[in-house]
Design an enzyme around this catalytic site. Structure first.
Site, PDB file in Angstrom:
ATOM      1  N   LYS A 204       1.250  10.068   5.945  1.00  0.00           N
ATOM      2  CA  LYS A 204       1.187   8.645   6.280  1.00  0.00           C
ATOM      3  C   LYS A 204       2.499   7.908   5.809  1.00  0.00           C
ATOM      4  CE  LYS A 204      -3.596   8.080   7.018  1.00  0.00           C
ATOM      5  NZ  LYS A 204      -4.823   7.117   6.760  1.00  0.00           N
TER       6      LYS A 204
ATOM      7  N   SER B 156     -10.502   5.651  -4.369  1.00  0.00           N
ATOM      8  CA  SER B 156     -11.464   6.490  -4.602  1.00  0.00           C
ATOM      9  C   SER B 156     -10.949   7.566  -5.566  1.00  0.00           C
ATOM     10  CB  SER B 156     -11.596   7.222  -3.322  1.00  0.00           C
ATOM     11  OG  SER B 156     -10.393   7.667  -2.480  1.00  0.00           O
TER      12      SER B 156
ATOM     13  N   TYR C  12     -15.085   1.012  -6.613  1.00  0.00           N
ATOM     14  CA  TYR C  12     -16.485   1.524  -6.457  1.00  0.00           C
ATOM     15  C   TYR C  12     -17.155   1.463  -7.662  1.00  0.00           C
ATOM     16  CZ  TYR C  12     -13.563   3.409  -2.581  1.00  0.00           C
ATOM     17  OH  TYR C  12     -12.882   3.430  -1.551  1.00  0.00           O
TER      18      TYR C  12
ATOM     19  N   LYS D  30      -2.141  -1.434  -3.917  1.00  0.00           N
ATOM     20  CA  LYS D  30      -3.161  -0.101  -3.773  1.00  0.00           C
ATOM     21  C   LYS D  30      -2.349   1.216  -3.656  1.00  0.00           C
ATOM     22  CE  LYS D  30      -5.983   1.990  -0.446  1.00  0.00           C
ATOM     23  NZ  LYS D  30      -6.736   1.760   1.035  1.00  0.00           N
TER      24      LYS D  30
ATOM     25  N   ARG E 145     -10.792   9.686   2.277  1.00  0.00           N
ATOM     26  CA  ARG E 145     -10.864  10.365   3.558  1.00  0.00           C
ATOM     27  C   ARG E 145     -12.157  11.349   3.897  1.00  0.00           C
ATOM     28  NH1 ARG E 145      -4.255  11.242   3.239  1.00  0.00           N
ATOM     29  NH2 ARG E 145      -3.664   8.867   3.173  1.00  0.00           N
TER      30      ARG E 145
ATOM     31  N   GLU F 189       7.675  -6.463   0.990  1.00  0.00           N
ATOM     32  CA  GLU F 189       6.337  -6.426   1.940  1.00  0.00           C
ATOM     33  C   GLU F 189       5.563  -7.764   1.544  1.00  0.00           C
ATOM     34  OE1 GLU F 189       5.199  -4.831   3.975  1.00  0.00           O
ATOM     35  OE2 GLU F 189       6.112  -2.753   4.485  1.00  0.00           O
TER      36      GLU F 189
ATOM     37  N   LYS G 141       0.892  -1.233   0.101  1.00  0.00           N
ATOM     38  CA  LYS G 141      -0.068   0.024   0.144  1.00  0.00           C
ATOM     39  C   LYS G 141       0.855   1.185  -0.035  1.00  0.00           C
ATOM     40  CE  LYS G 141      -3.618   2.307   2.468  1.00  0.00           C
ATOM     41  NZ  LYS G 141      -4.655   2.312   3.561  1.00  0.00           N
TER      42      LYS G 141
END
Ligand code: PBG
Length: 323
Positions: A218, A275, A314, A249, A206, A234, A196
């Site tokens: 982040k 999103s 979505y 992602k 958000r 990872e 990610k």
């Protein structure tokens, strides 16, 4: 060699094109994200995600039926937590009667065979809007992992089939697996957001959950988008720790990563078309600049072609209607 080989022979008609088509998209590929909010009779559109809504639990029932009837059999649940329930440790996330726990039950009561995956991360519950517990401006890894493990057990108790940790703390997959197993949830799966990235494509999400970080960014836990080999490291680590499904992602900008993983691991790969990707297409289509459905399907096929088995999107309902 030309003229013996003419590639256009295999493109002459729809029939032959379909025969040699390498990638097929079906409704079975989709995982539909669903946003849940407190209250009654609420179906509110997210401003930066036109056509996408937050549902109160009573309205959620209707939405789940609609998804099921369209053939969408997996959902990924997210909750919008009232501000007064947020704190640094995400205490509300462990409430056995919390919004997520009630949402899981609502889905299972409505469509018992719907596969329920749940977001596991502190940010919607955090007064700082971070995915971990904050101390002196830093995100604490191991303390956060302890909460995420308890949160996962709480979701499993409520009926979740899979937990989906989206936080990017180190070592959380192993700790979550151990916590689930100790409580006898050996059949509860883990879909790890293993690669990610710290992305600017998460903005509309958000907004949807009112979960933007209150300070900083982040980048101390999500990955640098300049990195490729790190994604493999990872992901291999998460598989070793017990991830059943791994994830890349965002989606479209990261198809190279999806393909790298596909060539490296034998674990099913999910991709999350996030999103911001949804918002971009909606905006361009709204302007009349892009053909919405055509571009949507081209993107969804691209995820599969790159190597994804599962697409969190979505667009699930809109694509399902066309397919
Ligand atoms: C947070 C989380 C995020 C998304 C899913 N889980 C946002 C973030 O990391 O800040 C983004 C999804 C999207 O943009 O559609 N744990």
């Amino acid at each position: 060699m030309y003229p013996l080989t003419r590639y256009r022979r295999l493109r002459q008609s729809e029939a032959v094109r379909n025969l040699v088509k390498e990638t097929h998209l079906t409704v079975n590929d989709f995982l539909a994200p669903v946003f849940v909010t407190e209250g009654k009779g609420i179906k509110e559109e997210i401003a930066s995600m036109p056509g996408y809504y937050r549902y109160s639990l009573d309205e959620l029932t209707q939405e789940i039926k609609e998804l099921w009837n369209l053939g969408i059999k997996s959902v990924l649940l997210f909750v919008k937590v009232p501000d007064n329930l947020k704190d640094n440790k995400g205490t509300e996330a462990l409430n056995s009667n919390g919004l997520m726990q009630r949402a899981i039950k609502t889905v299972k009561d409505t469509a018992p065979n719907m596969l329920v995956m749940t977001d596991v991360a502190l940010d919607p519950f955090s007064s700082f809007g971070h995915d971990g517990i904050v101390a002196d401006g830093k995100i604490l890894n191991d303390e956060t992992v302890a909460v995420l493990s308890q949160m996962s057990v709480s979701h499993a108790m409520a009926g979740a089939d899979f937990v989906a940790p989206s936080d990017m703390m180190d070592g959380r997959i192993l700790r979550i697996r151990q916590a689930l197993d100790i409580e006898n949830f050996t059949d509860t799966g883990i879909m790890s957001y293993s690669a990610k990235y710290a992305s600017s494509f998460y903005g509309p999400f958000r907004d949807a959950l009112d979960s933007a970080p209150g300070f900083g960014d982040k980048k101390t836990y999500q990955m640098d988008f300049a990195n490729r080999e790190e994604a493999i490291r990872e992901t291999l680590a998460d598989i070793e720790e017990g991830a059943d499904i791994v994830m890349v992602k965002p989606g479209l900008c990261y198809l190279d990563i999806v393909r790298d993983l596909k060539n490296t691991v034998q674990t099913p790969i999910a991709v999350y078309q996030v999103s911001g990707e949804y918002a971009m297409l909606k905006a361009a289509a709204n302007k009349g600049w892009l053909d919405h459905d055509a571009v949507m399907l081209e993107q969804l096929i691209a995820f599969k072609r790159a190597g994804a088995a599962i697409i969190a999107t979505y667009f699930a309902k809109e694509a399902a209607r066309i397919l």
